[in-house]
Scaffold this motif. Structure first.
Motif, PDB file in Angstrom:
ATOM      1  N   GLN A  66       0.953  -1.213   0.178  1.00 54.55           N
ATOM      2  CA  GLN A  66      -0.101  -0.080   0.041  1.00 54.55           C
ATOM      3  C   GLN A  66       0.905   1.245   0.059  1.00 54.55           C
ATOM      4  O   GLN A  66       0.657   2.357  -0.587  1.00 54.55           O
ATOM      5  CB  GLN A  66      -1.091  -0.054   1.357  1.00 54.55           C
ATOM      6  CG  GLN A  66      -2.138  -1.206   1.030  1.00 54.55           C
ATOM      7  CD  GLN A  66      -3.009  -1.338   2.224  1.00 54.55           C
ATOM      8  OE1 GLN A  66      -2.388  -0.928   3.363  1.00 54.55           O
ATOM      9  NE2 GLN A  66      -4.143  -1.955   2.034  1.00 54.55           N
ATOM     10  N   ARG A  72      -5.349  -1.108  -5.624  1.00 59.09           N
ATOM     11  CA  ARG A  72      -6.102  -2.222  -4.842  1.00 59.09           C
ATOM     12  C   ARG A  72      -6.321  -3.720  -5.630  1.00 59.09           C
ATOM     13  O   ARG A  72      -5.984  -4.714  -4.914  1.00 59.09           O
ATOM     14  CB  ARG A  72      -7.557  -1.948  -4.549  1.00 59.09           C
ATOM     15  CG  ARG A  72      -7.604  -0.770  -3.473  1.00 59.09           C
ATOM     16  CD  ARG A  72      -8.905  -0.346  -3.191  1.00 59.09           C
ATOM     17  NE  ARG A  72      -8.778   0.749  -2.324  1.00 59.09           N
ATOM     18  CZ  ARG A  72     -10.004   1.410  -1.811  1.00 59.09           C
ATOM     19  NH1 ARG A  72     -10.943   1.035  -2.148  1.00 59.09           N
ATOM     20  NH2 ARG A  72      -9.750   2.390  -1.312  1.00 59.09           N
ATOM     21  N   ALA A  76      -4.422  -6.973  -4.155  1.00 60.89           N
ATOM     22  CA  ALA A  76      -5.414  -8.245  -4.019  1.00 60.89           C
ATOM     23  C   ALA A  76      -4.872  -9.480  -4.876  1.00 60.89           C
ATOM     24  O   ALA A  76      -4.859 -10.597  -4.469  1.00 60.89           O
ATOM     25  CB  ALA A  76      -6.788  -8.068  -4.648  1.00 60.89           C
ATOM     26  N   ALA A 104      -7.375 -10.743   5.055  1.00 62.84           N
ATOM     27  CA  ALA A 104      -8.337 -10.358   4.060  1.00 62.84           C
ATOM     28  C   ALA A 104      -8.052  -9.394   3.009  1.00 62.84           C
ATOM     29  O   ALA A 104      -7.108  -8.873   3.137  1.00 62.84           O
ATOM     30  CB  ALA A 104      -9.672  -9.479   4.867  1.00 62.84           C
ATOM     31  N   ASN A 105      -8.620  -9.395   1.959  1.00 60.11           N
ATOM     32  CA  ASN A 105      -8.143  -8.630   0.783  1.00 60.11           C
ATOM     33  C   ASN A 105      -8.527  -7.153   1.059  1.00 60.11           C
ATOM     34  O   ASN A 105      -9.879  -7.202   1.340  1.00 60.11           O
ATOM     35  CB  ASN A 105      -8.971  -9.304  -0.645  1.00 60.11           C
ATOM     36  CG  ASN A 105      -8.076 -10.331  -1.111  1.00 60.11           C
ATOM     37  OD1 ASN A 105      -6.883 -10.391  -1.082  1.00 60.11           O
ATOM     38  ND2 ASN A 105      -8.342 -11.092  -2.080  1.00 60.11           N
ATOM     39  N   PRO A 106      -8.208  -6.328   0.451  1.00 57.45           N
ATOM     40  CA  PRO A 106      -8.452  -4.838   0.265  1.00 57.45           C
ATOM     41  C   PRO A 106      -9.957  -4.552  -0.446  1.00 57.45           C
ATOM     42  O   PRO A 106     -10.105  -5.485  -1.370  1.00 57.45           O
ATOM     43  CB  PRO A 106      -7.393  -4.151  -0.217  1.00 57.45           C
ATOM     44  CG  PRO A 106      -6.545  -5.167  -0.849  1.00 57.45           C
ATOM     45  CD  PRO A 106      -6.730  -6.286  -0.374  1.00 57.45           C
ATOM     46  N   LYS A 107     -10.600  -4.033  -0.004  1.00 57.59           N
ATOM     47  CA  LYS A 107     -12.074  -3.632  -0.572  1.00 57.59           C
ATOM     48  C   LYS A 107     -11.625  -3.106  -2.239  1.00 57.59           C
ATOM     49  O   LYS A 107     -10.770  -2.341  -2.180  1.00 57.59           O
ATOM     50  CB  LYS A 107     -12.838  -2.891   0.090  1.00 57.59           C
ATOM     51  CG  LYS A 107     -13.281  -3.641   1.413  1.00 57.59           C
ATOM     52  CD  LYS A 107     -14.533  -2.781   2.029  1.00 57.59           C
ATOM     53  CE  LYS A 107     -15.018  -3.643   3.278  1.00 57.59           C
ATOM     54  NZ  LYS A 107     -16.050  -3.685   3.513  1.00 57.59           N
ATOM     55  N   GLN A 108     -12.241  -3.513  -2.743  1.00 54.41           N
ATOM     56  CA  GLN A 108     -11.989  -3.146  -4.421  1.00 54.41           C
ATOM     57  C   GLN A 108     -12.932  -1.819  -4.581  1.00 54.41           C
ATOM     58  O   GLN A 108     -13.980  -1.644  -3.871  1.00 54.41           O
ATOM     59  CB  GLN A 108     -12.699  -4.221  -5.494  1.00 54.41           C
ATOM     60  CG  GLN A 108     -11.665  -5.494  -5.543  1.00 54.41           C
ATOM     61  CD  GLN A 108     -10.242  -5.164  -5.947  1.00 54.41           C
ATOM     62  OE1 GLN A 108     -10.221  -4.443  -6.882  1.00 54.41           O
ATOM     63  NE2 GLN A 108      -9.368  -5.720  -5.112  1.00 54.41           N
ATOM     64  N   GLU A 109     -12.335  -1.045  -5.496  1.00 53.32           N
ATOM     65  CA  GLU A 109     -12.910   0.236  -5.814  1.00 53.32           C
ATOM     66  C   GLU A 109     -14.276   0.031  -6.540  1.00 53.32           C
ATOM     67  O   GLU A 109     -14.264  -0.875  -7.373  1.00 53.32           O
ATOM     68  CB  GLU A 109     -11.910   1.088  -6.536  1.00 53.32           C
ATOM     69  CG  GLU A 109     -10.534   1.305  -5.755  1.00 53.32           C
ATOM     70  CD  GLU A 109      -9.880   2.119  -6.792  1.00 53.32           C
ATOM     71  OE1 GLU A 109      -9.993   3.287  -7.405  1.00 53.32           O
ATOM     72  OE2 GLU A 109      -8.577   1.644  -6.951  1.00 53.32           O
ATOM     73  N   LYS A 110     -15.139   0.683  -6.409  1.00 55.06           N
ATOM     74  CA  LYS A 110     -16.301   0.341  -6.910  1.00 55.06           C
ATOM     75  C   LYS A 110     -16.384   1.801  -7.767  1.00 55.06           C
ATOM     76  O   LYS A 110     -16.565   2.963  -7.374  1.00 55.06           O
ATOM     77  CB  LYS A 110     -17.455   0.559  -6.088  1.00 55.06           C
ATOM     78  CG  LYS A 110     -17.606  -0.863  -5.260  1.00 55.06           C
ATOM     79  CD  LYS A 110     -19.014  -1.068  -4.534  1.00 55.06           C
ATOM     80  CE  LYS A 110     -18.878  -2.114  -3.895  1.00 55.06           C
ATOM     81  NZ  LYS A 110     -20.181  -2.634  -3.211  1.00 55.06           N
TER      82      LYS A 110
END
Length: 153
Positions: A66, A72, A76, A104-110
């Motif tokens: 990061q 991201r 991931a 946990a994987n980082p949350k993906q950008e939406k």
């Protein structure tokens, strides 16, 4: 550790039938992690054992990814490579515990889809001429507009 990675790469190629590009990406991701672990542990890469890679070290690797401002999706993918590698080692009973289970994987950008404004859509639909091919094109454009079909970005 290189021997284990080579064994894992062979498994991906022969048993999982992964594409050459996917296998190459996994290998690159694993080597990237090894370089990080080597620098943190002050240990040559060749001497790193999977058992010394724990949750703390993996979280440090995640923080390093990061800090490097990687996307991201890239982070991931790198974590997925390590998750698959440790699952492989655990299933082959080469390690006693899988340190990736709690990662946990980082949350993906939406991202919102790009769209045309009403006037732009109208211009697009009305652009074809009155020839038979133009009428066909207009019908297709109206169909695409009316159904909300999107072009993948």
């Amino acid at each position: 550790m290189y021997i284990l990675i080579d064994h894992f790469i062979g498994y991906l190629k022969l048993q999982k039938n992964f594409s050459d590009r996917t296998v190459e990406a996994y290998q690159k991701d694993l080597f990237d992690g090894l370089d990080f672990f080597s620098s943190v542990l002050s240990t040559p890469v060749e001497q790193i054992e999977p058992s010394v890679i724990d949750g703390r070290l993996l979280r440090g690797f995640l923080a390093n990814l990061q800090q490097r401002k990687l996307s991201r999706a890239t982070v991931a993918r790198k974590l997925a490579s390590w998750r698959s590698f440790f699952r492989f080692l655990y299933n082959d009973r080469l390690i006693k515990a899988n340190p990736m289970l709690r990662m946990a994987n980082p949350k993906q950008e939406k991202r919102l889809p790009k769209f045309l404004h009403q006037e732009e859509a109208k211009q697009l639909v009305e652009a074809p001429d009155a020839t038979p091919l133009g009428l066909r094109d207009r019908a297709l454009l109206e169909f695409l507009y009316a159904t909300g079909t999107r072009y993948p970005s």
